[in-house]
Enzyme design. Structure first.
Site, PDB file in Angstrom:
ATOM      1  N   GLU A 142      77.385   9.097 -24.302  1.00  0.00           N
ATOM      2  CA  GLU A 142      78.313   8.248 -24.487  1.00  0.00           C
ATOM      3  C   GLU A 142      79.176   7.560 -23.933  1.00  0.00           C
ATOM      4  O   GLU A 142      80.574   7.506 -23.743  1.00  0.00           O
ATOM      5  CB  GLU A 142      79.424   9.214 -25.592  1.00  0.00           C
ATOM      6  CG  GLU A 142      78.718   9.869 -26.695  1.00  0.00           C
ATOM      7  CD  GLU A 142      79.656  10.929 -27.449  1.00  0.00           C
ATOM      8  OE1 GLU A 142      80.715  11.096 -26.956  1.00  0.00           O
ATOM      9  OE2 GLU A 142      79.322  11.006 -28.568  1.00  0.00           O
ATOM     10  N   GLU A 197      72.939  12.563 -32.136  1.00  0.00           N
ATOM     11  CA  GLU A 197      73.889  13.420 -32.838  1.00  0.00           C
ATOM     12  C   GLU A 197      74.132  12.695 -34.386  1.00  0.00           C
ATOM     13  O   GLU A 197      74.146  11.510 -34.450  1.00  0.00           O
ATOM     14  CB  GLU A 197      75.103  13.633 -32.252  1.00  0.00           C
ATOM     15  CG  GLU A 197      75.198  14.178 -30.989  1.00  0.00           C
ATOM     16  CD  GLU A 197      76.514  14.151 -30.175  1.00  0.00           C
ATOM     17  OE1 GLU A 197      77.596  14.153 -30.778  1.00  0.00           O
ATOM     18  OE2 GLU A 197      76.560  13.860 -28.735  1.00  0.00           O
TER      19      GLU A 197
END
Length: 372
Positions: free
Chosen positions: A174, A290
């Site tokens: 991220e 995810e």
């Protein structure tokens, strides 16, 4: 543009499995182990794959663990207790996501070693944070580039190499997120850190590592991706996330309910259509690193999860999916076992043959990783 994975996947090097789909995963009574029974998909495999029931289906698994016949199914389990999630899902997880720091020399730890020994693939995110310090403070990318953590990183590489099984690794997931972007360093320093770590791992003989570049995939962050791309020679899999966060108290502006497909599509389309002009090979396999939804109502929550396999059939580059079985706050809870409808939907999805690959396919993957 340089293309292809870090390790080649020439046809001569790709292992092939001919699956006779009718009864392909069946075994004579008394011969199947408990793990085989848990891993075996339903008998209607052929119809789910859109093939005639009497057809042989040739399934290939490349040396970077890309299956041609479906999708690996996995999780970042709550409290690192994957067994509880597997019990509620009535199946084993193919991949388990773990979280470690650049400053930790003992990677893989006992937990990763145990899960690998039990037959699961492990995916570890090596975070630019001090996991050995209280509060886990950030580590500047500059420190990594300067070699301040080379000793720990070399130890990690040797530990993973010693496992002698395929092992997924991400550096600092991220990096495009608002709370990360330009915080630990510039995009250029992120790229330099990524390459530095890959080079160190390679120098220590960790050829079993499969490098997974993971970003949020949020539409508002897509313009940041070109500057964070390490290059095709340094990345095996592309990865982003697919969330619905309606009602999440840490996302007060998230008012629209996104389906799994709604969340998946923007980054997928961007990679396919715009990735090549930025040097990103769109043919690399994709991992949804995810995914999950907050509670959006009984039927809606169940459907959010149970629809996932059919969505995946429409996005053929996606070859792995992991649920984020955790919570941010009490008002932002993604734990599968905390919501009976999420649990039921996740269980239904996980039994679909497209994401429930036969155990013999895993055997192919393990053999592929050792053939060098």
């Amino acid at each position: 543009m340089d293309r292809g994975p870090v390790r080649g996947t020439a046809a001569a090097g790709t292992l092939v499995l001919a699956l006779a789909l009718v009864g392909a995963v069946s075994a004579p009574p008394g011969e199947a182990s408990a793990s085989d029974r848990r891993s075996a998909p339903p008998d209607n495999t052929a119809s789910f794959l859109g093939l005639p029931s009497a057809t042989e289906y040739r399934c290939t698994v490349s040396e970077i663990l890309e299956p041609s016949c479906g999708v690996w199914w996995g999780a970042s389990p709550y409290g690192d207790q994957v067994e509880h999630l597997e019990e509620s899902a009535d199946r084993g997880m193919d991949i388990v996501y773990t979280w470690r720091g650049v400053d930790q020399a003992q990677v893989p730890g006992r937990r990763e070693q145990s899960m690998a020994a039990e037959g699961r693939f492990v995916h570890t995110n090596i975070e630019a944070r001090r996991f050995t310090s209280p509060g886990r403070p950030d580590i500047p990318y500059e420190s990594i580039i300067d070699g301040d953590f080379d000793q720990q990183l070399r130890s990690q590489a040797r530990g993973i190499a010693d496992l002698d099984v395929p092992y997924f690794v991400t550096f600092d997931h991220e990096a495009d997120a608002n709370r990360r972007y330009n915080k630990r360093g510039t995009p250029e320093e992120f790229v330099a850190s990524w390459r530095h770590i890959v080079d160190l791992y390679r120098a220590e003989g960790a050829d079993n590592v499969i490098w997974v570049w993971n970003v949020t995939g949020w539409e508002s962050n897509l313009d940041r991706l070109p500057g964070l791309w390490p290059g095709n020679d340094y990345v095996d899999w592309l990865s982003w996330e697919a969330y619905n966060m309606t009602g999440c108290d840490v996302q007060p502006n998230w008012t629209e309910v996104l389906s799994f497909e709604d969340a998946l599509r923007p980054a997928y389309d961007w990679i396919q259509n715009e990735g090549p002009e930025h040097g990103i090979d769109p043919d690399k396999p994709v991992m949804i690193g995810e995914m999950g939804t907050t509670d959006i109502g009984a039927g809606e929550t169940l459907k959010w999860y149970s629809d996932i396999p059919d969505v995946l059939r429409r996005y053929e580059r996606v070859r792995a999916v992991k649920v984020w079985d955790n919570k941010v706050t009490p008002g932002c809870d993604f734990r599968i076992r905390s919501n009976e409808y999420a649990q039921r939907g996740f269980q239904l999805a996980g039994q679909d043959p497209y994401v429930h690959l036969p155990e013999r396919v895993r055997g192919l993957a393990e053999e592929a990783a050792r053939r060098d």
